[in-house]
Design a protein around this motif. Sequence first.
Motif, PDB file in Angstrom:
ATOM      1  N   ILE A 112       0.843  -1.201   0.000  1.00 39.97           N
ATOM      2  CA  ILE A 112       0.000   0.000   0.000  1.00 39.97           C
ATOM      3  C   ILE A 112       0.875   1.247   0.000  1.00 39.97           C
ATOM      4  O   ILE A 112       0.600   2.212  -0.723  1.00 39.97           O
ATOM      5  CB  ILE A 112      -0.944  -0.001   1.222  1.00 39.97           C
ATOM      6  N   GLY A 115       2.197   1.926  -3.355  1.00 38.17           N
ATOM      7  CA  GLY A 115       1.146   2.498  -4.192  1.00 38.17           C
ATOM      8  C   GLY A 115       0.897   3.964  -3.894  1.00 38.17           C
ATOM      9  O   GLY A 115       0.618   4.758  -4.805  1.00 38.17           O
ATOM     10  N   LEU A 150      -5.839   1.093  -3.938  1.00 36.14           N
ATOM     11  CA  LEU A 150      -4.596   0.601  -3.343  1.00 36.14           C
ATOM     12  C   LEU A 150      -4.880  -0.492  -2.314  1.00 36.14           C
ATOM     13  O   LEU A 150      -4.158  -1.491  -2.239  1.00 36.14           O
ATOM     14  CB  LEU A 150      -3.833   1.756  -2.688  1.00 36.14           C
ATOM     15  N   ASP A 212       4.978  -0.212  -9.574  1.00 39.63           N
ATOM     16  CA  ASP A 212       4.952   1.151  -9.051  1.00 39.63           C
ATOM     17  C   ASP A 212       6.220   1.915  -9.416  1.00 39.63           C
ATOM     18  O   ASP A 212       6.155   3.081  -9.827  1.00 39.63           O
ATOM     19  CB  ASP A 212       4.780   1.130  -7.527  1.00 39.63           C
TER      20      ASP A 212
END
Length: 314
Positions: A112, A115, A150, A212
């Motif tokens: 997370i 992200g 996310l 990412d």
Amino acid sequence: MSSCNNSIPRPMIFILAGIPGLEFSHVWFSVPFFLIFAIAILGNVAILCVIQVEKSLHEPMFLLLAMLSVVDLCLISATVPRMLGIFWLNAKEISFDACLTQMFFIPSFYVIESGILLAMAFDRFVAIWYPLRYTTILSNNMIVKIALALLARAVAVLTPAPILGKRLESFHTRVIPYSYCAFMAVVMIACGDISDHIVYGLMVIVASVGFDLFFIILSYGLILHAVFRIPSWEARGKALSTCGSHLCVIGLFYSPVVFSVLAQILGYRMAPHLQIIIDNLYFLVPPMVNPLIYGARTKQIREWVLRILHCQRN
């Protein structure tokens, strides 16, 4: 295929080794770990309080920063207390179910956070390429959608981890050479065919951190392209300065991962204790340093901190 001559059935309790080979130094390691934990808690709570109180900070960039602070708090809360328990109290035992839980939540918070860093790169891209439409594109509704996306990605990517972990039936030891239940650390002490588990571990890295990082680099390539089209050097410097904090955080967050992956690709084998210390840095250093970077480089946050310190002196 991982074969074992003297395998044991799946134990109800695993033993977390902490930092193998440096057990005699666990007490000394606990000091910087505790300081990092305390600084990270104070720094991220301060960031959240300032953003909540200061109305001028209720804009996309700072809302994403608040999300980053929340995830940082979750990440260190899921890792450091267990580490300190090992270092201070020799509390090395962890149940199999608790181990599966750590396999899901700790990497989920990490994915997370990765992200969020991508979302912050997109935020800077929109601010520089479409400044007049910035608040329209990154509305509060869009920020909520990004947060939910996310979260959904982390759940989708990490849900197989405890499922695959539960399929491991036998092990050659119940000692996990880590201070938490890392998925690959558990897989590597298992017996039998672990090829699916290794492929899954690589897919998690590619589908989260690799994805990412690729789009962060792409975003900053487009940002640089836009900035160097600005005729004024002063305007270029001002535009790039808005990205400074984020670039520092990105470098800090991804450098241990990139270093570890490159070392494995180049065939460099680090000492086990050094590898584990670097892996711990994934979860320890960014939550501590992120609020310090943004606090030092963000005018509104810096002014609030100075105002609080001035009130305390009076």
